[in-house]
Scaffold this motif. Structure first.
Motif, PDB file in Angstrom:
ATOM      1  N   PRO A 188       0.823  -1.238   0.000  1.00 33.79           N
ATOM      2  CA  PRO A 188       0.000   0.000   0.000  1.00 33.79           C
ATOM      3  C   PRO A 188       0.846   1.272   0.000  1.00 33.79           C
ATOM      4  CG  PRO A 188      -0.899  -1.601   1.536  1.00 33.79           C
ATOM      5  CD  PRO A 188       0.417  -2.140   1.087  1.00 33.79           C
ATOM      6  N   VAL A 189       1.878   1.339   0.824  1.00 32.03           N
ATOM      7  CA  VAL A 189       2.710   2.547   0.857  1.00 32.03           C
ATOM      8  C   VAL A 189       3.505   2.674  -0.435  1.00 32.03           C
ATOM      9  CG1 VAL A 189       4.579   3.727   2.077  1.00 32.03           C
ATOM     10  CG2 VAL A 189       2.837   2.503   3.362  1.00 32.03           C
ATOM     11  N   GLY A 190       3.971   1.550  -0.985  1.00 38.38           N
ATOM     12  CA  GLY A 190       4.675   1.597  -2.267  1.00 38.38           C
ATOM     13  C   GLY A 190       3.768   2.083  -3.380  1.00 38.38           C
ATOM     14  N   ALA A 191       2.503   1.643  -3.344  1.00 37.29           N
ATOM     15  CA  ALA A 191       1.549   2.111  -4.350  1.00 37.29           C
ATOM     16  C   ALA A 191       1.316   3.611  -4.210  1.00 37.29           C
ATOM     17  CB  ALA A 191       0.237   1.341  -4.210  1.00 37.29           C
ATOM     18  N   LEU A 192       1.219   4.091  -2.974  1.00 41.25           N
ATOM     19  CA  LEU A 192       1.053   5.526  -2.751  1.00 41.25           C
ATOM     20  C   LEU A 192       2.272   6.302  -3.248  1.00 41.25           C
ATOM     21  CD1 LEU A 192      -0.506   7.914  -1.566  1.00 41.25           C
ATOM     22  CD2 LEU A 192       0.533   7.382   0.657  1.00 41.25           C
ATOM     23  N   THR A 241       6.146  13.890  -0.820  1.00 41.64           N
ATOM     24  CA  THR A 241       6.825  12.835  -1.571  1.00 41.64           C
ATOM     25  C   THR A 241       7.979  12.260  -0.764  1.00 41.64           C
ATOM     26  OG1 THR A 241       6.267  13.983  -3.628  1.00 41.64           O
ATOM     27  CG2 THR A 241       7.978  12.287  -3.739  1.00 41.64           C
ATOM     28  N   ARG A 242       8.730  13.145  -0.115  1.00 43.27           N
ATOM     29  CA  ARG A 242       9.853  12.669   0.702  1.00 43.27           C
ATOM     30  C   ARG A 242       9.383  11.861   1.920  1.00 43.27           C
ATOM     31  NH1 ARG A 242      14.348  17.556   1.018  1.00 43.27           N
ATOM     32  NH2 ARG A 242      14.933  17.539  -1.205  1.00 43.27           N
ATOM     33  N   VAL A 243       8.284  12.327   2.548  1.00 41.42           N
ATOM     34  CA  VAL A 243       7.764  11.595   3.705  1.00 41.42           C
ATOM     35  C   VAL A 243       7.340  10.186   3.307  1.00 41.42           C
ATOM     36  CG1 VAL A 243       5.889  11.484   5.382  1.00 41.42           C
ATOM     37  CG2 VAL A 243       7.079  13.648   4.978  1.00 41.42           C
ATOM     38  N   VAL A 244       6.586  10.089   2.214  1.00 38.92           N
ATOM     39  CA  VAL A 244       6.129   8.770   1.758  1.00 38.92           C
ATOM     40  C   VAL A 244       7.315   7.910   1.348  1.00 38.92           C
ATOM     41  CG1 VAL A 244       4.757   7.558   0.025  1.00 38.92           C
ATOM     42  CG2 VAL A 244       3.872   9.647   1.061  1.00 38.92           C
ATOM     43  N   ALA A 245       8.310   8.517   0.699  1.00 39.57           N
ATOM     44  CA  ALA A 245       9.499   7.758   0.300  1.00 39.57           C
ATOM     45  C   ALA A 245      10.254   7.247   1.529  1.00 39.57           C
ATOM     46  CB  ALA A 245      10.411   8.634  -0.556  1.00 39.57           C
ATOM     47  N   THR A 246      10.329   8.079   2.562  1.00 39.80           N
ATOM     48  CA  THR A 246      11.009   7.662   3.789  1.00 39.80           C
ATOM     49  C   THR A 246      10.284   6.489   4.446  1.00 39.80           C
ATOM     50  OG1 THR A 246      11.778   9.928   4.135  1.00 39.80           O
ATOM     51  CG2 THR A 246      11.855   8.437   6.028  1.00 39.80           C
ATOM     52  N   LEU A 269       2.314   9.111  -6.273  1.00 36.92           N
ATOM     53  CA  LEU A 269       2.822  10.471  -6.128  1.00 36.92           C
ATOM     54  C   LEU A 269       3.972  10.746  -7.096  1.00 36.92           C
ATOM     55  CD1 LEU A 269       2.854  10.860  -2.229  1.00 36.92           C
ATOM     56  CD2 LEU A 269       1.306  11.990  -3.846  1.00 36.92           C
ATOM     57  N   ALA A 270       4.888   9.800  -7.223  1.00 35.65           N
ATOM     58  CA  ALA A 270       6.114  10.062  -7.973  1.00 35.65           C
ATOM     59  C   ALA A 270       5.961   9.873  -9.473  1.00 35.65           C
ATOM     60  CB  ALA A 270       7.237   9.161  -7.468  1.00 35.65           C
ATOM     61  N   PHE A 271       5.122   8.913  -9.886  1.00 33.98           N
ATOM     62  CA  PHE A 271       5.061   8.588 -11.314  1.00 33.98           C
ATOM     63  C   PHE A 271       3.731   8.932 -11.958  1.00 33.98           C
ATOM     64  CE2 PHE A 271       7.950   5.496  -9.291  1.00 33.98           C
ATOM     65  CZ  PHE A 271       9.130   5.888  -9.894  1.00 33.98           C
ATOM     66  N   ALA A 272       2.611   8.747 -11.216  1.00 35.20           N
ATOM     67  CA  ALA A 272       1.300   9.063 -11.811  1.00 35.20           C
ATOM     68  C   ALA A 272       1.023  10.563 -11.715  1.00 35.20           C
ATOM     69  CB  ALA A 272       0.205   8.261 -11.111  1.00 35.20           C
ATOM     70  N   ILE A 273       1.061  11.090 -10.500  1.00 33.31           N
ATOM     71  CA  ILE A 273       0.819  12.526 -10.318  1.00 33.31           C
ATOM     72  C   ILE A 273       2.072  13.328 -10.684  1.00 33.31           C
ATOM     73  CG2 ILE A 273       0.187  14.291  -8.617  1.00 33.31           C
ATOM     74  CD1 ILE A 273      -1.359  12.179  -7.111  1.00 33.31           C
ATOM     75  N   GLN A 274       3.238  12.634 -10.613  1.00 30.44           N
ATOM     76  CA  GLN A 274       4.516  13.248 -10.958  1.00 30.44           C
ATOM     77  C   GLN A 274       4.802  14.475 -10.096  1.00 30.44           C
ATOM     78  OE1 GLN A 274       4.488  13.946 -15.218  1.00 30.44           O
ATOM     79  NE2 GLN A 274       4.685  11.742 -15.687  1.00 30.44           N
ATOM     80  N   SER A 275       4.626  14.274  -8.773  1.00 29.10           N
ATOM     81  CA  SER A 275       4.961  15.334  -7.832  1.00 29.10           C
ATOM     82  C   SER A 275       6.467  15.545  -7.826  1.00 29.10           C
ATOM     83  CB  SER A 275       4.485  14.959  -6.416  1.00 29.10           C
ATOM     84  OG  SER A 275       3.076  14.796  -6.400  1.00 29.10           O
ATOM     85  N   PRO A 276       6.927  16.732  -7.580  1.00 35.77           N
ATOM     86  CA  PRO A 276       8.366  16.996  -7.559  1.00 35.77           C
ATOM     87  C   PRO A 276       9.050  16.159  -6.468  1.00 35.77           C
ATOM     88  CG  PRO A 276       7.135  19.047  -7.676  1.00 35.77           C
ATOM     89  CD  PRO A 276       6.128  17.969  -7.439  1.00 35.77           C
ATOM     90  N   ALA A 277      10.277  15.728  -6.741  1.00 35.64           N
ATOM     91  CA  ALA A 277      10.985  14.857  -5.804  1.00 35.64           C
ATOM     92  C   ALA A 277      11.319  15.567  -4.503  1.00 35.64           C
ATOM     93  CB  ALA A 277      12.269  14.332  -6.451  1.00 35.64           C
ATOM     94  N   ASP A 278      11.429  16.910  -4.552  1.00 31.01           N
ATOM     95  CA  ASP A 278      11.772  17.630  -3.327  1.00 31.01           C
ATOM     96  C   ASP A 278      10.562  18.088  -2.533  1.00 31.01           C
ATOM     97  OD1 ASP A 278      10.878  19.413  -5.167  1.00 31.01           O
ATOM     98  OD2 ASP A 278      12.503  20.884  -4.886  1.00 31.01           O
ATOM     99  N   GLN A 279       9.363  17.663  -2.973  1.00 33.65           N
ATOM    100  CA  GLN A 279       8.153  18.019  -2.226  1.00 33.65           C
ATOM    101  C   GLN A 279       8.105  17.223  -0.911  1.00 33.65           C
ATOM    102  OE1 GLN A 279       4.381  17.117  -4.081  1.00 33.65           O
ATOM    103  NE2 GLN A 279       3.505  19.044  -3.353  1.00 33.65           N
ATOM    104  N   VAL A 280       7.635  17.889   0.143  1.00 28.47           N
ATOM    105  CA  VAL A 280       7.677  17.279   1.475  1.00 28.47           C
ATOM    106  C   VAL A 280       6.917  15.962   1.518  1.00 28.47           C
ATOM    107  CG1 VAL A 280       7.035  17.575   3.888  1.00 28.47           C
ATOM    108  CG2 VAL A 280       8.005  19.493   2.607  1.00 28.47           C
TER     109      VAL A 280
END
Length: 475
Positions: free
Chosen positions: A55-59, A76-81, A63-74
């Motif tokens: 589920p978290v990987g899908a989220l 995106t970083r929180v979910v990646a962490t 964010l990163a590939f479907a919505i294409q949010s910027p990598a430095d967005q908070v």
């Protein structure tokens, strides 16, 4: 617009996430249920994968590939962490299952203390999080590692004695030279291990709990009395008078030891003479737990046996029952049993004598033709059948009862006679009893009735045992 979405690639990600994730979760659920029914440890990592990682990987993918949010967005970083942390936990859980879940009992993986595994897991999680923060948040973790290294050195120097004890304990737990229940002889402390922790080993010495620091055990030699498996030798040193014939004494030492119920059958008792009236005895018992009880029983039985044979155990051959007048008193006490008259006592004094037996001693073994007759003066004897290595009691002999009646019929004894209490008997020569029976028909009839009664009781006991065995086999 739809064509633009698929041309840009994010439309495909939406389709894959919308269709692939539910299908994958369903497949994992069925797989986990099957593994749980088989109690497989693999079900644990798969549950973490299904409930958290996917589920978290899908989220994160959304964010990163479907919505294409910027990598430095908070966000995106929180979910990646969070996703990276869950992947670390999944890898460690999978590694733990692969390495330790199905480890054999005697393998090195099974012997590793749990604390070692937990410390390694904590270190790996800390390293993984540091790298994760470095990649995702561009954090400088070099200073943190330096501070931790310096702090570890300072703490280690300050607590080196305490840490040394803990490390010694952990090494003992890993090596496992002994386990709970083993008997140790360590640094003058002898007893059973009741607890092992990081700091010390607790040994039950029989008179209290002795706490031995692990650093003492790891830095010195000790003996594990419970290893290897097999009979343990309970050893005793005894002394007799130098006038006692050594070969006869050795025969007595072995005879008494072989009658011990704690002795391991099939193993030999060893006795040796070292000169100056000193002897050593080695008795095979199941383990150190039986050694103390076996030696206590053995030495008490040896006291009675030595006096019956006229040997001077510890240089002392005196026996209270050998005092003048004791035999005459005993014969007077059993005069009614033997139908003695006043003029018979003097003649009986010539060939008879008194004997004593300690609790549990064999008075008359089974399968022998007695050459003497014994009459109980005080105490109680137990008659038992020896079956399958055990004894089944069926009768008793108390004051006035005769032991060894088959001597009169020249038959082998069917039962073993054991002293149930401290037993004192008058020992009568067979010729003396034969003469009494010849002149006293009533005595002969009473002995015959008593012998027949014991045969009947023994037969009934055997029949009951056979019936019980049949019931168990049918059940």
């Amino acid at each position: 617009m739809i064509e633009d979405a698929f041309r840009d690639g994010w439309g495909w990600w939406v389709v894959v996430l919308a269709v692939g994730v539910p299908v994958l979760l369903v497949v994992l659920t069925e797989l986990i249920n099957g593994l749980r029914r088989r109690n497989s440890p693999v079900a644990g990592p798969l549950r973490l994968l299904r409930n958290a990682v996917i589920p978290v990987g899908a989220l994160f993918a959304l964010l990163a590939f479907a919505i294409q949010s910027p990598a430095d967005q908070v966000w995106t970083r929180v979910v990646a962490t969070v996703f990276g942390f869950l992947v670390i936990l999944l890898l460690l859980s999978s590694f733990n299952v692969a390495l330790f879940a199905n480890a054999a009992e005697d393998s090195w993986r099974k012997r590793i203390p749990t604390i070692f595994v937990e410390i390694a897991r904590l270190v790996l999680v800390a390293l993984g999080l540091a790298l994760l923060f470095s990649w995702v948040w561009d954090a400088d973790v070099g200073g943190l590692f330096t501070a931790l290294g310096v702090g570890s050195i300072v703490i280690g120097l300050a607590l080196q004695n305490a840490v040394g004890g803990v490390i010694s304990g952990l090494l003992l737990l890993f090596e496992q030279p002994f386990k709970i229940g083993d008997y140790l002889d360590a640094a003058g402390v002898r007893g059973r291990v009741v607890e092992v922790n990081w700091r010390a080993v607790h040994i039950d010495t029989g008179s209290g709990i002795q706490i031995v620091p692990n650093s003492s055990l790891s830095g010195a030699s000790f003996t594990n009395l419970s290893e290897p498996d097999g009979p343990y030798a309970a050893e005793a040193s005894v002394k007799f008078a130098t006038d006692d014939p050594p070969h006869e004494v050795i025969a007595l030492l072995i005879e008494v030891a072989e009658a011990l119920p704690m002795r391991v059958h099939g193993e030999s008792v060893n006795a040796s003479y070292s000169g100056a009236g000193a002897y050593g005895v080695s008795i095979p018992v199941a383990g150190p737990a039986d050694a103390g009880r076996a030696l206590s029983t053995y030495l008490s039985w040896l006291w009675y046996a030595a006096r019956r044979h006229g040997f001077a155990l510890d240089g002392d051959a005196t026996d209270p029952i050998a005092e003048p007048g004791r035999l005459a008193e005993a014969l007077s006490a059993i005069a009614g049993t033997l139908h003695l008259h006043d003029d018979d006592l003097e003649a009986m004094l010539q060939g008879s004598h008194l004997e004593r037996f300690g609790v549990g001693e064999i008075v008359l073994p089974s399968g022998v033709v007695p050459d003497e007759v014994r009459v109980v003066v005080s105490g109680r004897a137990v008659l038992a059948l020896e079956i399958d290595g055990g004894r089944v009691e069926f009768a008793t002999a108390e004051r006035g009862d005769i032991i060894g009646q088959t001597a009169l019929t020249r038959e082998r004894t069917q039962a073993v006679t054991v002293a149930g209490e401290i037993l004192t008997v008058v020992v009568l020569p067979l010729a003396t009893v034969d003469e009494l029976i010849r002149t006293r028909p009533r005595l002969a009839a009473e002995i015959g009735e008593s012998l027949e009664l014991k045969r009947k009781l023994a037969g009934e006991m055997l029949a009951n045992l056979e019936g019980a065995r049949g019931s168990i086999s049918r059940g």
